[in-house]
Every structure is written in C-alpha cells, then in structure tokens.
Design a protein around this motif. Structure first.
Motif, mmCIF file in Angstrom:
data_model
loop_
_atom_site.group_PDB
_atom_site.id
_atom_site.type_symbol
_atom_site.label_atom_id
_atom_site.label_comp_id
_atom_site.label_asym_id
_atom_site.label_seq_id
_atom_site.Cartn_x
_atom_site.Cartn_y
_atom_site.Cartn_z
ATOM 1 N N ILE B 131 0.860 -1.185 0.000
ATOM 2 C CA ILE B 131 0.000 0.000 0.000
ATOM 3 C C ILE B 131 0.893 1.230 0.000
ATOM 4 C CG2 ILE B 131 -1.692 1.309 1.346
ATOM 5 C CD1 ILE B 131 -2.709 -1.392 2.406
ATOM 6 N N SER B 132 0.793 2.012 -1.072
ATOM 7 C CA SER B 132 1.651 3.201 -1.099
ATOM 8 C C SER B 132 1.016 4.305 -1.933
ATOM 9 C CB SER B 132 3.036 2.842 -1.623
ATOM 10 O OG SER B 132 2.943 2.250 -2.889
ATOM 11 N N SER B 133 1.648 5.452 -1.927
ATOM 12 C CA SER B 133 1.046 6.646 -2.523
ATOM 13 C C SER B 133 1.353 6.736 -4.021
ATOM 14 C CB SER B 133 1.562 7.883 -1.801
ATOM 15 O OG SER B 133 2.960 7.965 -1.960
ATOM 16 N N ASN B 147 5.858 4.602 1.852
ATOM 17 C CA ASN B 147 6.337 5.559 2.834
ATOM 18 C C ASN B 147 5.199 5.997 3.754
ATOM 19 O OD1 ASN B 147 4.928 6.673 0.797
ATOM 20 N ND2 ASN B 147 6.275 8.433 0.480
ATOM 21 N N LEU B 148 4.118 5.203 3.755
ATOM 22 C CA LEU B 148 2.953 5.619 4.537
ATOM 23 C C LEU B 148 3.123 5.230 5.990
ATOM 24 C CD1 LEU B 148 -0.063 4.739 2.255
ATOM 25 C CD2 LEU B 148 1.380 6.771 2.271
ATOM 26 N N LYS B 149 2.498 6.042 6.825
ATOM 27 C CA LYS B 149 2.497 5.731 8.259
ATOM 28 C C LYS B 149 1.571 4.531 8.506
ATOM 29 C CE LYS B 149 2.798 10.616 9.397
ATOM 30 N NZ LYS B 149 1.777 11.634 9.432
ATOM 31 N N GLU B 152 -2.070 5.332 8.625
ATOM 32 C CA GLU B 152 -2.781 5.531 7.355
ATOM 33 C C GLU B 152 -3.027 4.185 6.662
ATOM 34 O OE1 GLU B 152 -1.273 8.522 4.673
ATOM 35 O OE2 GLU B 152 -2.917 8.177 3.245
ATOM 36 N N PHE B 155 -5.991 2.630 8.181
ATOM 37 C CA PHE B 155 -7.167 3.365 7.710
ATOM 38 C C PHE B 155 -7.597 2.844 6.327
ATOM 39 C CE2 PHE B 155 -8.502 7.061 5.090
ATOM 40 C CZ PHE B 155 -9.635 7.477 5.772
ATOM 41 N N VAL B 156 -6.610 2.646 5.467
ATOM 42 C CA VAL B 156 -6.868 2.148 4.106
ATOM 43 C C VAL B 156 -7.464 0.740 4.153
ATOM 44 C CG1 VAL B 156 -5.676 1.287 2.043
ATOM 45 C CG2 VAL B 156 -5.179 3.592 2.921
#
Lengths: 310, 310, 310, 310
Positions: B131-133, B147-149, B152, B155-156
C-alpha cells in the motif's frame, strides 16, 4: 491534418453516407449516464460491392444489382467483403457492461485508465421497470417484465445508490482528495495511488472507450448482443448501434435481418421433423432423436402446441 | 476420453516436459485468494526447433545446436515457431486484474459468469507493504516502497475491508439469499436477478478463468506485465508464469531474457549519441535531437550522471 | 525436454486420447504426393466440459451428462469452450491448395520457405476421375462427375505434366544446379538466387507447413472446406481431418454434424414459407419475398417439385 | 450511398488529410505490371492523439503538443492508439509476393479468385539490375548488386518469359478458350474448369486484392518488409506504402523512423559490452557471452573494426 471535433466540414473523395454525416460526433444518450457517439466511419454498401467484384472478377457480372449481390453475399456467408467497412465509436457504459463488451476480441480499443486519472462519480442505477427477479427457465437471465412490488424496487435502488455513493466517498478518502477542490482532505496523509484506490469502486461505475470494428465483426456482435438472452444493459446499446447500421449500410442491414437476425437454423434431426410435418407424416418424440428442450422449442416456433411435451 | 483431474498418469507419444508434469494441476497461490494452475501444455523447446526446420528446410542445417537455433530465432524476431507451443492455465485474480489481463486479445478465455452463478465472498486486500502513494514521476504507478504511516495503512485496509464486506452483504440482500442456508432471507421478497445484483460488488472481488495462449503471445504478455511499470497485482502473476516458462522451455527462456526482457532499444538519435560516446566525442543535448526525458534515461542507463539535465 | 519424433512413449498427467495416440506422427497420404500428419494435440471432449463448467459455475450442474452439455454448447453457439482444445498438423499440399488454406487467419503456421531451400520435383496431377469441365450453374466449381472423353483427359494430363517438368528443369537451370549432384550445371555461370528462381514453378508444386489451430476454428475451417462447393483438392484434406476430429472428440463431432454440418438455416422469408407449408396453407412465389434462387433451393430441399420455378 | 470511383467530391465531417485526398483512387505503378491504389482511409495523426487522451484522461494534459504525445506513445510501445487509424488499398502484385504479403494475418483481404474468373496474361519479369545470384552470407537473400554477366541475365529472362508464356497458352488450351475471341478453341472439346487449369500458371503471374489494415499493424508490416533482408519484389511495395504513411500521418511517420525503423535493440550481453566501451574498459569476446555473429554485428555497427573476429 484537420480536427474533426469542432464539427467543421471538409471535402473528400471518400465514400460518404449523408445519414451518418448528419449524426457524426453527436452524443446519443443510453441508460442514465452512458452514450454512443460515432467518431468516424469507412465505406458504405457500395464499398462491399466493390470489393466483392474484385474477388469474383467477371464472375459477378450476372448479379447486376448491388442490393442483390449484398443479399447473395450475406446468404452464402461470404464474409470478407463486409470486413471492408469500418466504424469507430466513443462508448460510455457501466464497467459490468464493458466487461461483456470487451470480450469481443476482434476490435480495436482504447479505454479510460483509472491508473492515470480519477473516475467521475457516475454510476448506473437501473430504472424501475428494469429491476426484476431471476428467470426460472433461463440460468443467465432476469424475467423480462418486472413482477416486483414497488417496495422491493425501492429497497433495491436504495442499496445500489447508497453503496455506490459510500464507495465513491471512500475512493476519494483513499486517495485523500477533496472532490470539489481536488486538494488534500487531510494534510497529514499521503493518500494511496489511483491504481489501488480504484478497486473500492463498484461494477456499476461508468467507464468509457474508443471502439473501432469492421462491419462483419460488428454484425456478429449485434447478433449476439441484440438477442433477448443478452443482458438488457448491453442489449440497449446494441439496439441503438443496429439503428446506426441501418442508416449506414441499408442494403446490408436488410440482408442481415433476413438472413441472420430473423433467420433460424435447424439441426439435422429437426430438419427431418420439419420434412415430416410438411408431408403431413407423423413423427414421435422418441423417434426424432431430438432433445426434449429442442423439441419443445421447435413445436412452439411452428405453433404445434398439441405435441409439446410438458 | 480420460480425465486429467484426478492426477492419473497416462502414456503418450507427445512431447513431454518432466518439470511441468511435476506441477501440472497444482494450485500455485498468488495474492491473498488468487492462484495459477497449469491445466495443460503442448510442445517444448524441441517443438520450436522442429517447426523452424520445416520452414527453412536444409537452410537450417548449419545451425546444428537446438539452443543456438532458438537464440537465432529470438534475436531475429522469427516469431512463428514460438507460436507452435501452447499452454493452458486456470487463473484466479481480482476483477481489476482480470480487466487488464483480458485486454490481451490473442488468447482463448472462459471466465466465470456472475450471471449464471453467485460469486464467493472473496476480495483482495493488499498486504501492508503493497500500500503506497501515487508516484510523482509516473502518472500510472504507485511509489515502489511504501512511505505511509502505519496509521494511514490501517485506515486504508479498514475502508477496503468494510466496503467490500458491506457490498457483499447487500449483494446477498439484493438477491434475497441467505449466505449460509442459500434460502430466502425475507420470504415476502423475490430478490433480483444475479446479472443485476453483481453490479453492487467492488472491483477487488475475485473472478477466475481458463486461459489458453501460445508461447509467442505469452512472452509478449510477460514482457509487458513483468515490467516495473505494470501494476504490482498483475506483475506478481506474470513473474510466477515466467518461472513456469523457465521450467517448460528453458532455452527459449534464456533467449527471451537476453534478447527481450533485459535488452534495450535505442532510437536513431540515441544511437548517434552512443556512437559519439564510444568514440569519446562530445555531443550536446541541443545537438542530439533527443527529448529531455529520453536524454536523461540514456545518461542514467550508462552512468553518465555529469551530463544529466535537471 | 524429450523428442517426439522417434515414436517413444512418455508418461503424462495431461488429457490423453488413445485413438489419437494410435495415429500420432503417422503420415496419412492425400492426393498423389500430399499428406496429413498429427504432430501434437491438447485436450479432449472432457476439456471442453471442464472449461464450460468454470464459466457457468453451479449454473451447469443440471446438465449432468458431458455429452448433453457439449450438445447444448454447440446448439447455442457457446464457442469459447471449444477453443480450449488445440491440434497441430504437418500438412503437405499443392501451392494452390495452400493459398486457400492459409487464408484462414486464426491458426499458427510455419511454411517451408523456397527462399531458404530448394523445392523438390513434386507436383500435383489430378487423377482422371477428378478432371472435369466448368460447372454451368456454379461460377466457381467444376462439374462433379467428369463427362470428358478419355482423349481430352489425356491431353490435359500431358499438358500439366510437361509444363510442370519443363518449369522444374528450368528452375534448376536458373539456379544453375544439377538435380542429381547439386553441383553447378555450367561452371561459368553463377545461377540466380532461390528467391528469384522459384517464381518459375507452377501452382501445382507441393509445399508443406506446420499448422496449429484450436478446435472451434478448426470446425469452422471444416464447415467451409468439406462443403461440396469447396474445391475437391482441399475438400479431401478437410474430410480426412474431419475423421480425425471424430476420433479425437467424438461427442463434439456428433454435435457438430447435427447442429452445423447437416443443419440448415432459413431466412425470415423462408421461415414464413415453411410455416405456411406446415399449416397446409398456400403461399405464392410473388407473395413470399424470396428470391427465385432461394425459392427453388427450398422447394428442392423439401421435395416440393411441383412449385419449383423453371 | 455515393460512389467513390468516379472521383467525385463529397462533404464530410470526418478527419480529412489533404495530401491523401490528392492521390486517392490513383494507380501508383510498381514493378512491371503491379500497382498500389489507396481506396479509403480513416483517421490521421490527430485521431491517434484523441484516442490516447480518452485512455489517459487528465493524465495526459502535461504532454500538450500532439507531436510530443505521438513520439511518447511510439517510444513506450503504447500501440492501441495507432490501431485507431485504418487504410484500404487495392494491390496488384505477383503471386509469390502475394504469398508473403497475405501471411500477415491482422488485415482484411478480398483477393481475385481464379476459380471465378480467368487471369490475364500478365507475369512479372525482373528488370536486369534485379537479377542476381544467391547471397553467400544470408541463406534467404540474393546479392544486392548483380554481378552476373549480361549473357546469363538474358538467359534468365528468356527462360522466365518463355515458360510463363507457354504455361499461359496451355492454361487457355486446358480451358479450351481462345484468348482473343473467348470462344472455344476446339469445338469438340469441353475444356476443364478454371479451378483446375489455374494450377498450370507460374508463381510470377499477377493477382490483385483489396487490403485493409490498421496503422499499428501496417507499421509492423512495413518494419518487416522494408528491411533489407525482405525480398526486393515486396520491399518496393513496402517502400511506396511508407511514403504514403509519411503523407498520411507525418508525426507518426517521424516517430516510427526514430523509434523503430532506424532504432536498434541490443541484448543483455551486448549492452554490457557497450557500457564497457563507453567507460573505455576492455572486454574480450570470450568474456562477453555474445555469439560470434552478434559480436561482429555490433563491432561493425560501432566501427570497432580492430576487434572484429574473422
């Protein structure tokens, strides 16, 4: 290079069909948010005749009339001349319709990519008369005339609407994008990539694509998708395209109706049954070698209700 | 006629590859609920050589070794001998993966139909590390290392899981079917048809299909789908199939790696640039006729960092 | 990797058809120098059933018997399960037959190249009973039973044989190659390239190719090429392949005969005519909207000689 | 429906390319009796851009200029937008050229049928400068510059001309048709059917066909058939079509030249060699893992004559 989007007119030596020129580039609405738009076309009835005459040379001179030649080609499954016409559409339809549509492999396609861009909040809600229960005699169909109570219909629409809206809200949440401002919703979040967030959308969301196909393969698509076993939501697109075909290549359309859409094929065993019927001779189900389902289909077709097997 | 599902063994005069026989019919798990299963195959490296020798006749006798001939065919894009091998898979993958996969038109497909049957409650949830941006330099990709916390990411996952489950609950509600008993939920409701209710499901629901393709077209699929710009969720299937290809046709695999997957093509202008570099001659960006993006790609590739244009 | 040319036997978990194993790799002679040879195959009747069951899921459980399911698939034109079987042949046939054959685009082909290698002195001479005059009622056919005098037949064979031999002699002269020694004929000449000299050969010279095709497309090929309007020289290959299909997939073969080869399709207007006939009602030619040719075809088919229009 | 054969002009809202309108329907002569004639076309450079923008949505807005977008699509092998353009030709070429041409399966074809009609007495005779001997380093080619003596060239032309003429005379004899009057030659003979007599003709006889293909597949055809290993007699058609492409879609043409026709691909091992060369480091043949043939190709390409292996 000229632009065909501003509806300018150009001069050309190509085959031109005035009935199609009258509607080219126009959006023809289908379902609640979908459409069909003719982008371009190549050839006409005459182009079919021309290419057939190249194949058969002087061998076609006896069939003088173009219309009769097209009828002959259709009847005898001489398919290649019909491949000499081409048409290009811009289609917008729900994803579950696109899934059926794009299984036809003999077309050129450019579909909107939700990896590159964000989908709009546009989803399909069936109109009330199109909501109905599972057919009991066909494993893949709904019953054609809705017998549902108003209350159940509203229950259905509510579910579809609420789930689609909530999933879209969350699609934006996943990307962390504000629908109106396209800014971040939460400045402390990154949001996840479009290629990931799109998986949260429902199959009734609208997608769109350019679709280019030759006339022979288009007719095959229409044969399958105008059939009353085709799902309503794709059939209504197919019916509209069939009307376009009638404007585009009227002789081909007429031959297609006569020799394909409203023709019927009978098996070896069924033919034997028909021969007997014409002669006025009796034939029993067990003699016929026909399956019960096929037997009843034929009897229904020829209004021979008294020998239908319950 | 014999049944290949009970893992019986038969005797055959056909080309047989022991490394594939060892894994045929076995389910190779991919993602959280997906799989690849080899159902059947036709041919091997030797079949490619055989058919090439039919084409070239005595004209191939100089290339004695089979491996060298396969390498020659791959290098010179003689593709038809690779079409002489065929493989059939059973694939299970999320719908958004199936949508990409089935855009490849040169394969035979039988997909599960949700008009005929009810889909299971099986949906894809990405693992945390996937899971990433959104990538900032590639319009279609996510960043490769998340690089997500943690917060987050959770949450996803919550959103995806909740929406998928609720939509499935409502899918059953729409059909009025109890998940456990398959009886009616509400005896006073009809429920709507499967072909309608399925539109409420999300794009991460799993579907499955039989997929049969020749080796040439399979390699093209693998070329595109093992690329690092391909979405992770299809790339991981492609990588597993590439491993199967290595077992199936090892000489072809080696030639494919050397002449396709790890080869690189340079444009006319880029070639001129490389020639100058080899001769030790200077060439400026403006002289080169190369776009900035391509220039930087080449400089990076050859470790010429000092002339990269910021 | 194992070699399938020496007729060794291997053990496999793949679907295996004993009737095909018995003839695989064997040369089946056709015409004077041609042949068909099965090189490989994938799947059987059961493979079709298997893949159909993947598509329809529990929706097919009512049709228990495999044979009935295949019959159902054929009758309703559910073609994709038949694409799940594949067969590969080695074919040798005259060039004018190859020209018709290779117009079928949905197959994989490796043909002998006369740019790479020299063709053998092998050309097709029709047997006496296959030499006949142009059909008067079909623009593309010969009359089916030769009415030629022995003398004319011998005149024909002489021409074909002499021209083929002389053109082959000159083919070698052009390349300056001695047929027996493969040395130069004239040491002072270079001879011209193979790709040029081959143009001197006649269309009855034999060529050969590997041909791989799925069962659905093979049946379409057989439908067209076993038709009595197909040229005898390709029809005899098609008939032999049809016999192979019967051994390979007997249920499919039976359904194909019943629902395709010996079925018949009637146009909208023809159906109306048949309905009237079954009811015992009269319909005149002018009312029917049917072309004269189609009218007579139907009347002949149903033995309604008294209303045939001369 | 309008007729495009009398060179009338119509008004249209479709994309129109003036440079193609100027030559549409005109016969462009190739070889001694062949030709290319543009019959119809669909789309232009702008149509490619349009359909790409449908796929990528707002994801393409950064690439503003159409020309840059086409260049990007070509470089990254995004092929589907190029399938959105279509062109239709009338081609006349020798049968041995048609045999190579029609092996390209992704086009629509209507070829002249010698079962229906009689072929004309038109056969290909190579011009003197195109007659040459077999290449010694390429198994499929002739040497590019003829080194034959005038005497041998005349010997070749005599053979080709005499055999073609005699076979045509006998073609008529077989059908018993007088070339000038089309009456029977011998009133006591029937003559044999066209489908049989045609087998007596040589492979250099001219045939003709309508050929319709999308731009992506046309470019692939041109990539293969403008290559210097393609036979001259098909290459000269491909070169003329390439000129037509330049008029039709000039931006696509430019990108095709840069990223395909004059690009070059290097294998994994060759890339390692080039990297070393750019760094000025030595690498020996045995270290490189490259075949001798590929090694020499690369050395020649980069003018590294001193390390070529004899």
């Amino acid at each position: 290079m000229t632009n065909n989007q501003d509806n300018s007119t150009f001069s050309t030596k190509r085959s031109t069909v005035q009935e199609i020129e009258a509607i080219i580039n126009q959006t023809i609405p289908i379902l609640d948010h979908g459409f069909i738009r003719i982008i371009d076309y190549m050839g006409d009835d005459n182009a079919i005749v021309q290419s057939a005459r190249v194949s058969y040379g002087k061998g076609t001179t006896q069939i003088n009339a173009d219309k009769a030649l097209i009828s002959y080609l259709m009847r005898h499954h001489h398919t290649s001349p019909f491949e000499m016409c081409e048409i290009k559409f811009h289609i917008k339809a729900p994803i579950f319709v696109a899934r059926q549509w794009l299984r036809h492999r003999t077309a050129n396609v450019n579909e909107y990519s939700a990896r590159y861009s964000i989908l709009d909040r546009e989803f399909y809600l069936p109109s009330k008369e199109n909501i109905s229960s599972q057919s009991t005699n066909n494993k893949q169909c709904r019953v054609s005339n809705s017998n549902l109570k108003e209350e159940e219909i509203e229950f259905v629409i509510d579910i579809l609407k609420n789930d689609a809206n909530r999933c879209y809200d969350n699609y934006l949440q996943l990307m962390n994008i504000n629908e109106n401002t396209t800014e971040k919703i939460d400045p402390n979040k990154s949001g996840i990539a479009r290629e990931l967030s799109r998986m949260n959308l429902n199959l009734n969301y609208y997608t769109q694509w350019y679709w280019k196909i030759d006339l022979h393969n288009l007719l095959h698509f229409l044969y399958l998708r105008t059939h009353n076993h085709a799902q309503y939501e794709i059939r209504i697109y197919a019916q509209k395209i069939l009307e376009i075909v009638q404007k585009w290549v009227p002789h081909t359309y007429e031959a297609f109706i006569n020799y394909r859409l409203e023709s019927k094929s009978f098996s070896k065993n069924a033919l034997n049954f028909i021969k007997k019927q014409i002669k006025g001779e009796d034939i029993t189900f067990s003699e016929s070698g026909i399956s019960k389902r096929e037997w009843n289909d034929i009897c229904e077709y020829f209004n021979l209700e008294d020998i239908i097997i319950k």
